[in-house]
Design an enzyme around this catalytic site. Structure first.
Site, mmCIF file in Angstrom:
data_model
loop_
_atom_site.group_PDB
_atom_site.id
_atom_site.type_symbol
_atom_site.label_atom_id
_atom_site.label_comp_id
_atom_site.label_asym_id
_atom_site.label_seq_id
_atom_site.Cartn_x
_atom_site.Cartn_y
_atom_site.Cartn_z
ATOM 1 N N THR A 1 0.797 -1.135 0.025
ATOM 2 C CA THR A 1 -0.107 -0.125 -0.063
ATOM 3 C C THR A 1 0.857 1.337 0.045
ATOM 4 O OG1 THR A 1 -1.294 1.209 1.599
ATOM 5 C CG2 THR A 1 -0.110 -0.191 2.527
ATOM 6 N N ASP A 2 0.345 2.416 -0.372
ATOM 7 C CA ASP A 2 1.081 3.716 -0.428
ATOM 8 C C ASP A 2 1.055 4.229 1.160
ATOM 9 O OD1 ASP A 2 -1.571 4.410 -0.097
ATOM 10 O OD2 ASP A 2 -1.559 5.822 -1.813
ATOM 11 N N GLU A 3 0.626 3.568 1.791
ATOM 12 C CA GLU A 3 0.353 4.029 3.293
ATOM 13 C C GLU A 3 1.496 3.883 3.941
ATOM 14 O OE1 GLU A 3 -3.334 3.258 5.518
ATOM 15 O OE2 GLU A 3 -4.615 3.230 3.480
ATOM 16 N N TYR B 1 -1.922 -0.411 11.158
ATOM 17 C CA TYR B 1 -2.105 -0.896 9.867
ATOM 18 C C TYR B 1 -0.804 -0.741 8.905
ATOM 19 C CZ TYR B 1 -3.311 -1.574 4.751
ATOM 20 O OH TYR B 1 -3.482 -1.816 3.673
ATOM 21 N N LYS C 1 2.124 -3.381 7.421
ATOM 22 C CA LYS C 1 2.281 -3.426 6.081
ATOM 23 C C LYS C 1 3.761 -3.094 5.432
ATOM 24 C CE LYS C 1 -0.276 -4.565 3.022
ATOM 25 N NZ LYS C 1 -0.712 -5.938 2.457
HETATM 26 P P1 NAD Z 1 -9.764 -7.090 2.465
HETATM 27 O O1 NAD Z 1 -10.044 -6.902 3.787
HETATM 28 O O2 NAD Z 1 -11.320 -6.891 1.526
HETATM 29 O O3 NAD Z 1 -9.881 -8.719 1.955
HETATM 30 C C1 NAD Z 1 -8.671 -9.551 2.564
HETATM 31 C C2 NAD Z 1 -8.811 -10.808 2.331
HETATM 32 O O4 NAD Z 1 -7.824 -11.447 3.233
HETATM 33 C C3 NAD Z 1 -10.162 -11.452 3.035
HETATM 34 O O5 NAD Z 1 -10.911 -12.469 2.016
HETATM 35 C C4 NAD Z 1 -9.805 -12.130 4.453
HETATM 36 O O6 NAD Z 1 -10.663 -13.351 4.596
HETATM 37 C C5 NAD Z 1 -8.354 -12.713 3.747
HETATM 38 N N1 NAD Z 1 -7.720 -12.708 5.076
HETATM 39 C C6 NAD Z 1 -7.286 -11.943 6.015
HETATM 40 N N2 NAD Z 1 -6.355 -12.550 6.864
HETATM 41 C C7 NAD Z 1 -6.216 -13.522 6.659
HETATM 42 C C8 NAD Z 1 -5.407 -14.754 7.038
HETATM 43 N N3 NAD Z 1 -4.762 -14.810 8.075
HETATM 44 N N4 NAD Z 1 -5.156 -15.961 6.308
HETATM 45 C C9 NAD Z 1 -5.888 -15.961 5.125
HETATM 46 N N5 NAD Z 1 -6.814 -15.125 4.535
HETATM 47 C C10 NAD Z 1 -6.921 -13.980 5.273
HETATM 48 O O7 NAD Z 1 -8.669 -6.441 1.671
HETATM 49 P P2 NAD Z 1 -8.567 -5.924 0.108
HETATM 50 O O8 NAD Z 1 -8.943 -4.478 0.334
HETATM 51 O O9 NAD Z 1 -8.885 -6.700 -0.761
HETATM 52 O O10 NAD Z 1 -6.811 -5.780 0.144
HETATM 53 C C11 NAD Z 1 -6.043 -6.627 -0.375
HETATM 54 C C12 NAD Z 1 -4.784 -6.356 -0.150
HETATM 55 O O11 NAD Z 1 -4.354 -5.109 -0.892
HETATM 56 C C13 NAD Z 1 -4.163 -6.168 1.354
HETATM 57 O O12 NAD Z 1 -2.976 -6.564 1.457
HETATM 58 C C14 NAD Z 1 -4.081 -4.552 1.523
HETATM 59 O O13 NAD Z 1 -3.346 -4.176 2.504
HETATM 60 C C15 NAD Z 1 -3.830 -4.109 -0.116
HETATM 61 N N6 NAD Z 1 -4.375 -2.694 -0.120
HETATM 62 C C16 NAD Z 1 -5.534 -2.582 -0.228
HETATM 63 C C17 NAD Z 1 -6.165 -1.247 -0.492
HETATM 64 C C18 NAD Z 1 -7.550 -0.857 -0.583
HETATM 65 O O14 NAD Z 1 -7.920 0.276 -0.895
HETATM 66 N N7 NAD Z 1 -8.504 -1.673 -0.372
HETATM 67 C C19 NAD Z 1 -5.114 -0.159 -0.827
HETATM 68 C C20 NAD Z 1 -3.986 -0.440 -0.947
HETATM 69 C C21 NAD Z 1 -3.336 -1.923 -0.434
HETATM 70 P P1 TYD Z 2 -10.721 4.234 4.406
HETATM 71 O O1 TYD Z 2 -11.910 3.701 3.182
HETATM 72 O O2 TYD Z 2 -10.694 3.540 5.629
HETATM 73 O O3 TYD Z 2 -9.595 3.906 3.591
HETATM 74 P P2 TYD Z 2 -7.903 4.383 4.322
HETATM 75 O O4 TYD Z 2 -8.068 4.803 5.863
HETATM 76 O O5 TYD Z 2 -7.072 3.271 4.070
HETATM 77 O O6 TYD Z 2 -7.498 5.601 3.459
HETATM 78 O O7 TYD Z 2 -10.787 5.625 4.470
HETATM 79 C C1 TYD Z 2 -10.594 6.682 3.542
HETATM 80 C C2 TYD Z 2 -10.698 8.005 4.044
HETATM 81 O O8 TYD Z 2 -12.059 8.325 4.427
HETATM 82 C C3 TYD Z 2 -9.770 8.112 5.345
HETATM 83 O O9 TYD Z 2 -9.365 9.445 5.297
HETATM 84 C C4 TYD Z 2 -10.928 8.260 6.388
HETATM 85 C C5 TYD Z 2 -12.052 8.671 5.762
HETATM 86 N N1 TYD Z 2 -13.253 7.987 6.393
HETATM 87 C C6 TYD Z 2 -14.322 8.905 6.962
HETATM 88 O O10 TYD Z 2 -14.291 10.092 6.872
HETATM 89 N N2 TYD Z 2 -15.524 8.062 7.204
HETATM 90 C C7 TYD Z 2 -15.667 6.953 7.486
HETATM 91 O O11 TYD Z 2 -16.661 6.465 7.966
HETATM 92 C C8 TYD Z 2 -14.680 6.245 7.053
HETATM 93 C C9 TYD Z 2 -14.699 4.679 6.850
HETATM 94 C C10 TYD Z 2 -13.380 6.555 6.331
#
Ligand code: NAD
Ligand code: TYD
Length: 376
Positions: A140-142, A165, A169
């Site tokens: 992630t970019d975080e 988090y 990561k």
């Molecule tokens: P998500 O939370 O929707 O899905 C995570 C999946 O992993 C779920 O299906 C869960 O059951 C599974 N999981 C969790 N713990 C597990 C474990 N211990 N063993 C096996 N499976 C497990 O997450 P996402 O949004 O699909 O993100 C996927 C990846 O991308 C993550 O690594 C996250 O850090 C990264 N990422 C997500 C975003 C975003 O905007 N969603 C942005 C940047 C990076």
């Molecule tokens: P989120 O979707 O949780 O992603 P991330 O924290 O990984 O960026 O949140 C996106 C942005 O929205 C973040 O700045 C937090 C804000 N946010 C709210 O303002 N209200 C909400 O209920 C949630 C879940 C997030």
């Protein structure tokens, strides 16, 4: 035939990736390993479970026996690790689970892959790997921390995570980099910005706002809503992961995202007006409104008065923004979907797939919502 181990394939991005890969390639077998936590839903990929190219295994990436048994049974040549605890707010409540899954799970996958992929040693003592193997870590970019009003994250930006988090990561990224340096393991790391699109669990901003509007609930905006995220349509992300796995230079990090910066408050306002407009143009969509909402006939209540500014997130990162120049120059990738188009596609998908939302929120969701938002 190639054999991929895809972890987290029942979650948001992992499931979209599974769908993308099965459509795009005919020569790939997938083993999906997912522990089906609250964020994983088998229903999301149910149509693919009958596909002879897919095997699903429920299990934890931290468990050495399960991961080993997969490598014993399948000639895995690529690991794509999506599995993670992914929600910042939950990491503030329970950091330990994030460290276990995100760091130890990653190390377990790396270690098992290293054992099964090693075919010998070179004269300096480094392992020699089977031809064509690769481990890809979805990060992630975080991990880069938070930006001020200007500037972008590049792959050279120092790591500066600030939430439990993002710290977990970052720990995972560092152990992946260590396997690259110490054991010369062929790896890539992709660091993407905030994804949005179908199958996004409604604890994250965009699907939560859509869900709350349909229920006539207040829309919680943390702090003053000025925080900026760089939104990436999930299918564009899947394309990037596919490209990096097949063509990325081993050992390299690729940032994925770019040019879709939005303030949270603007996202919430745009979601409000888009939902109302879609329902006015297409009355069928009003079926998605829940009985608790004020009216399905007169939609004037769908307006900015629904917004509630609530207590800010602890350590809330102000701004993320990616410079994708490297992946564009090396692999020809760029984010194709403009936010204004992607958000309409996403909202339409939610309006047409309320069964999915009800299915994934039927468990602990109510309790989570009360606990997270009850005192804000
Ligand atoms: P998500 O939370 O929707 O899905 C995570 C999946 O992993 C779920 O299906 C869960 O059951 C599974 N999981 C969790 N713990 C597990 C474990 N211990 N063993 C096996 N499976 C497990 O997450 P996402 O949004 O699909 O993100 C996927 C990846 O991308 C993550 O690594 C996250 O850090 C990264 N990422 C997500 C975003 C975003 O905007 N969603 C942005 C940047 C990076
Ligand atoms: P989120 O979707 O949780 O992603 P991330 O924290 O990984 O960026 O949140 C996106 C942005 O929205 C973040 O700045 C937090 C804000 N946010 C709210 O303002 N209200 C909400 O209920 C949630 C879940 C997030």
């Amino acid at each position: 035939m190639k054999h991929y181990l895809v972890t987290g394939g029942a979650g948001f991005i992992g499931a979209n990736y599974v769908k993308y890969i099965l459509k795009k390639h005919n020569d790939i077998q997938l083993v999906i390993l997912d522990d089906l936590t609250y964020a994983g839903n088998l229903g999301t990929i149910k149509d693919h479970l009958k596909d002879p190219r897919v095997e699903f295994i429920k299990g934890n990436i931290v468990d050495p026996q399960i991961v080993k048994s997969i490598f014993e049974k399948h000639p895995v040549d690529s690991v794509v690790n999506f599995a993670a605890e992914s929600h910042v707010d939950r990491s503030i409540e329970n950091p330990q689970l994030f460290l276990q899954t995100n760091i130890l799970g990653t190390q377990n996958l790396l270690d098992t892959a290293k054992k099964f992929w090693t075919v010998g040693k070179n004269e300096k003592g480094y392992p020699v790997y089977r031809e064509g193997v690769k481990y890809l870590q979805v990060s992630t970019d975080e991990v880069y921390g938070s930006l001020g009003e200007t500037g972008y994250f590049t792959e050279k930006t120092p790591l500066d995570p600030r939430s439990p988090y993002s710290a977990s990561k970052t720990g995972a990224d560092l152990i992946v980099a260590a396997y690259s340096e110490t054991y010369k393991m062929p790896i890539n790391i992709t660091r993407c910005s905030n994804n949005y699109g179908p199958y996004h669990f409604p604890e994250k901003l965009i699907p939560l706002i859509i869900k709350n509007i349909l229920e006539g609930k207040k829309l919680p905006v943390y702090g003053d809503g000025s925080n900026v995220r760089d939104w990436l349509y999930v299918e564009d992300h899947c394309k990037a992961v596919d490209l990096v796995l097949l063509q990325g230079r081993p050992g390299e990090v690729y940032n994925v995202g770019g040019h879709n910066e939005m303030k949270n408050i603007d996202i919430v306002k745009l979601t409000i007006t888009t939902i109302r407009q879609l329902m006015e143009e297409n009355p069928e969509y009003r079926k998605a409104l829940k009985p608790a909402s004020p009216s399905t006939a007169d939609l004037s209540w769908i307006n900015d008065d629904l917004i509630a500014f609530v207590k800010d997130r602890l350590g809330h990162d102000q701004r993320y923004a990616i410079d994708p120049a490297k992946i564009t120059a090396e692999l020809g990738w760029y984010p194709e979907t403009k936010f204004t188009d992607g958000i309409v596609k996403t909202i339409r998908w939610y309006l047409e797939n309320q069964d999915w939302v009800e299915e994934v929120t039927s468990g602990d969701y109510q309790r989570y919502y009360e606990q997270m938002y009850g005192n804000r």
